[in-house]
Design an enzyme around this catalytic site. Structure first.
Site, mmCIF file in Angstrom:
data_model
loop_
_atom_site.group_PDB
_atom_site.id
_atom_site.type_symbol
_atom_site.label_atom_id
_atom_site.label_comp_id
_atom_site.label_asym_id
_atom_site.label_seq_id
_atom_site.Cartn_x
_atom_site.Cartn_y
_atom_site.Cartn_z
ATOM 1 N N HIS A 264 0.825 -1.218 0.000
ATOM 2 C CA HIS A 264 0.000 0.000 0.000
ATOM 3 C C HIS A 264 0.859 1.267 0.000
ATOM 4 O O HIS A 264 0.919 1.952 -1.012
ATOM 5 C CB HIS A 264 -1.013 0.032 1.148
ATOM 6 C CG HIS A 264 -1.959 -1.099 1.155
ATOM 7 N ND1 HIS A 264 -2.751 -1.409 0.064
ATOM 8 C CD2 HIS A 264 -2.247 -2.029 2.112
ATOM 9 C CE1 HIS A 264 -3.477 -2.473 0.338
ATOM 10 N NE2 HIS A 264 -3.188 -2.873 1.575
ATOM 11 N N ASP A 315 -5.362 -7.971 -3.686
ATOM 12 C CA ASP A 315 -5.674 -7.776 -2.280
ATOM 13 C C ASP A 315 -6.987 -8.447 -1.872
ATOM 14 O O ASP A 315 -7.055 -9.650 -1.701
ATOM 15 C CB ASP A 315 -5.685 -6.277 -1.991
ATOM 16 C CG ASP A 315 -5.617 -5.945 -0.503
ATOM 17 O OD1 ASP A 315 -5.690 -6.872 0.307
ATOM 18 O OD2 ASP A 315 -5.496 -4.769 -0.158
#
Length: 422
Positions: A264, A315
């Site tokens: 991220h 994800d």
């Protein structure tokens, strides 16, 4: 077994080539060069490298469509409310159900053009927190799901010491690392399974654990991943506990290194990005999930300026489409800057090469590489009328996973469009 593949085109990050044959032997590319008369012709097809999905929570595929509405009791939906619903899903998993959902998820990845996946695995124990008879039962179920489908797997057992559910947590860092050692030994006879290691986040793993896990990974030369900088609250809590931001803490504990990937980095500051560069660490972006969860925007221009290695992951699997993940990185950079063609590396004139390298983990097909390939359907409506020289950019900016007609892993065709037998 030696096999020659003869597509109409071969795609790399900068363009396409015709009249090129690909020779596959023992799961690797033995040769990439002029086509010969012998071999399997692939008319109407282009061959390209397979995409790397560098961050996955396979079990979260079960949330698709189930969390896209506000609960009356929680009218202000955000990441933290989503997390509660994810925890409810994680609480009900068992070895058979996690294998089933992982298999479903990995099949979809193969159909989308991913040939390998990094599984960030943190559901370890029984719901109340006691280990299974085999403490790695759930991790092995995920690995077996990868073998069922034929996808290449980097499996990361992920440390959790506090927060989360009891089944996420190990009693000590030594107990956790013993499980990693045992899993590495188990995987030695599984050619498509590699074991790395991870820590969930700085809020879930205390400083001492970060230090020991970092030492272990660097000593054993293992890939090492961690969530960091995804949400502002995470940064605020780290500042309150440690007096520094998450990536600063990771640098201070020795966690960062060439094999370290920060997942991220959405809210990473300038100094934190400098630290990643100084330690030769990398960043994995997950744009469709980050958008779905309201995380924010990747600091993509700053990552490019520092020449940090970049990868992508799906994800939570709200979408599984590498073309969309990569497109979103550039699209968001355009929205933030008010310009077009933003993420251009070096002397290049388009963001396409940079993004494809991020998605593939390589620039093109070369002898010696693993034979992990995708077939692109050149007759697909999304590619109709596209000149060969424009094909790489057309794939990124005008197409999606529907153009993938076949997927090869380790020299074996593991997905063909229209085949529903799996």
């Amino acid at each position: 077994m030696r096999q020659a593949l003869l597509p109409d085109l071969v795609v790399d990050a900068h363009g396409t080539s015709s009249g090129v044959g690909i020779t596959v032997e023992h799961g690797r590319l033995a040769a990439v060069g002029l086509a010969t008369d012998g071999g399997e012709r692939l008319p109407g097809r282009a061959l390209a490298p397979g995409f790397v999905n560098d961050h996955s929570h396979a079990f979260q595929r079960r949330l698709r469509g189930a969390v896209e509405r506000i609960e009356p009791s929680q009218p202000k939906d955000d990441f933290w409310i989503w997390r509660e619903r994810m925890y409810a899903l994680a609480g009900g998993l068992a070895p058979d159900s996690i294998r089933e959902v992982s298999r479903l998820c990995y099949r979809e990845m193969l159909s989308a053009g991913y040939t390998s996946v990094t599984e960030f695995h943190y559901v370890h124990h029984r719901p109340e927190g006691t280990p299974y008879e085999d403490p790695n039962a759930l991790a092995k179920a995920v690995a077996l799901a990868a073998e069922d489908t034929g996808i290449r797997l980097l499996l990361l057992p992920v440390a959790y010491a506090r927060d989360g559910l009891p089944r996420f947590r190990d009693q000590s860092v030594r107990a956790f690392l013993q499980r990693v050692d045992d899993l590495r030994e188990w995987s030695e006879v599984r050619p498509l399974v590699e074991i790395g290691v991870g820590a969930h986040s700085v809020r879930a793993v205390p400083r001492g654990w970060l230090e020991e896990i970092g030492r272990y990974a660097h000593r054993e030369d293992l890939r090492l991943h961690i969530h960091a900088g995804e949400q502002p609250r995470e940064i605020e809590e780290c500042l309150a506990e440690h007096g520094m931001r998450p990536i600063e803490l990771l640098a201070r504990t020795g966690f960062l290194g060439t094999g370290t990937t920060i997942v991220h980095a959405t809210h990473a500051g300038e100094r934190e990005l400098d630290l990643l560069s100084e330690h030769d660490a990398s960043v994995c972006a997950c744009p469709t999930t980050e958008g779905n969860l309201g995380d924010g925007f990747l600091p993509a221009q700053e990552i490019l300026e520092r020449n940090l290695r970049l990868s992508v992951g799906s994800d939570s699997h709200v979408r599984i489409d590498p073309f969309e993940e990569l497109r979103e990185i550039e699209t968001n950079a355009r929205r933030l800057s008010g310009r077009r063609n933003v993420l251009i590396s070096g002397n290049e004139t388009s963001p396409t090469p940079y993004l494809l390298r991020a998605g593939w983990g390589r620039a093109g097909l070369q002898a010696g590489d693993p034979a992990d390939l995708i077939e692109i359907d050149l007759s697909h409506p999304a590619l109709a009328g596209v000149e060969a020289s424009n094909l790489p950019s057309a794939l990124l900016f005008g197409a999606g996973s529907g153009v993938v007609a076949g997927t090869w892993v380790d020299g074996r065709k593991v997905y063909e469009r229209g085949d529903t037998s799996g």
